[in-house]
Design a protein around this motif. Structure first.
Motif, PDB file in Angstrom:
ATOM      1  N   ILE A   1       0.830   5.821  -0.487  1.00  0.00           N
ATOM      2  CA  ILE A   1       0.125   7.098  -0.530  1.00  0.00           C
ATOM      3  C   ILE A   1       0.898   7.977  -1.499  1.00  0.00           C
ATOM      4  O   ILE A   1       2.088   8.217  -1.320  1.00  0.00           O
ATOM      5  CB  ILE A   1       0.010   7.768   0.853  1.00  0.00           C
TER       6      ILE A   1
ATOM      7  N   ILE B   1      -4.453   6.902  -2.388  1.00  0.00           N
ATOM      8  CA  ILE B   1      -3.990   5.699  -1.708  1.00  0.00           C
ATOM      9  C   ILE B   1      -4.215   4.562  -2.692  1.00  0.00           C
ATOM     10  O   ILE B   1      -5.285   4.460  -3.303  1.00  0.00           O
ATOM     11  CB  ILE B   1      -4.783   5.456  -0.406  1.00  0.00           C
TER      12      ILE B   1
ATOM     13  N   SER C   1      -6.229   4.809   4.999  1.00  0.00           N
ATOM     14  CA  SER C   1      -5.316   3.719   4.640  1.00  0.00           C
ATOM     15  C   SER C   1      -5.327   2.599   5.686  1.00  0.00           C
ATOM     16  O   SER C   1      -5.158   1.433   5.337  1.00  0.00           O
ATOM     17  CB  SER C   1      -3.898   4.245   4.402  1.00  0.00           C
TER      18      SER C   1
ATOM     19  N   LEU D   1       0.832  -1.196   0.000  1.00  0.00           N
ATOM     20  CA  LEU D   1       0.000   0.000   0.000  1.00  0.00           C
ATOM     21  C   LEU D   1       0.871   1.252   0.000  1.00  0.00           C
ATOM     22  O   LEU D   1       1.885   1.316   0.704  1.00  0.00           O
ATOM     23  CB  LEU D   1      -0.897  -0.008   1.235  1.00  0.00           C
TER      24      LEU D   1
ATOM     25  N   LYS E   1       3.131   2.920   2.834  1.00  0.00           N
ATOM     26  CA  LYS E   1       2.248   3.084   3.995  1.00  0.00           C
ATOM     27  C   LYS E   1       3.033   2.974   5.298  1.00  0.00           C
ATOM     28  O   LYS E   1       2.814   3.765   6.216  1.00  0.00           O
ATOM     29  CB  LYS E   1       1.127   2.028   3.947  1.00  0.00           C
TER      30      LYS E   1
ATOM     31  N   GLU F   1      -2.753   0.353  -4.063  1.00  0.00           N
ATOM     32  CA  GLU F   1      -1.954  -0.844  -3.886  1.00  0.00           C
ATOM     33  C   GLU F   1      -1.227  -1.116  -5.198  1.00  0.00           C
ATOM     34  O   GLU F   1      -1.806  -0.987  -6.282  1.00  0.00           O
ATOM     35  CB  GLU F   1      -2.846  -2.024  -3.548  1.00  0.00           C
TER      36      GLU F   1
END
Length: 185
Positions: free
Chosen positions: A4, A45, A180, A2, A78, A47
């Motif tokens: 940002i 956000i 998140s 993940l 993340k 993946e």
């Protein structure tokens, strides 16, 4: 993993207009998963199995292709983002005292694409004052301001550290963490 991603300078007034719903759709088409955007200022956000440099490049190219805009992208894992939040250099009390009776935000994080050199940090430090303080952690700069960010001498110097630097207020940072944290990988 993940991530940002922060887009610099979009949807500010009539400049660099990007429809975030459309961008989200295009990012999904590019193979990104769990794509979520927060407010129109360019917070994403997502993946991905790609490395950060490839994520930045892919998003930048997509924005250029779809919106004909050259927009810098700065991305954090993340885990790094969470660590940054948990190790902020100012206490909640300090932040509250600075922000007391102010009609504007006082605490920000600037995300840089590069780690500044000691020489660059020394130059930046010259703008530190009683009303403007900062702390650097890797390629992130915490800004604690007693003045509006628009009046801040420190914030105007960020571009000299990194032309891709982008800034978010602490409330946005906390909201992104909350979103998140709720995402399941």
């Amino acid at each position: 993993m993940l991530y940002i991603a922060f887009l610099k300078g979009i949807n500010v007034g009539s400049k660099n207009r990007i429809n975030m719903k459309e961008l989200k759709s295009k990012l999904i088409d590019q193979g990104f998963k769990q794509v979520t955007t927060y407010i129109n200022s360019g917070n994403i956000i997502l993946e991905s199995e790609l490395e950060i440099d490839k994520i930045n490049e892919c998003i930048s190219k997509l924005i250029f292709k779809q919106f004909n805009l050259e927009i810098p992208v700065v991305t954090r894992k993340k885990e790094e983002f969470d660590f940054l939040i948990n190790t902020k250099p100012y206490s909640n009390k300090q932040i509250a005292e600075i922000g007391h009776d102010k009609s504007y935000e006082c605490f920000y994080v600037a995300f840089l694409s590069l780690i500044p050199s000691k020489e660059e940090i020394d130059k930046f430090s010259k703008y530190k004052s009683e009303v403007e303080d900062f702390s650097i952690y890797n390629n992130n700069i915490f800004l604690l301001l007693s003045c509006s960010i628009r009046e801040s001498k420190l914030s105007r110097q960020l571009i000299k550290l990194d032309k891709n630097a982008t800034v978010r207020n602490w409330n946005t940072i906390l909201k992104l963490k909350n979103i998140s944290d709720q995402m399941v990988l």
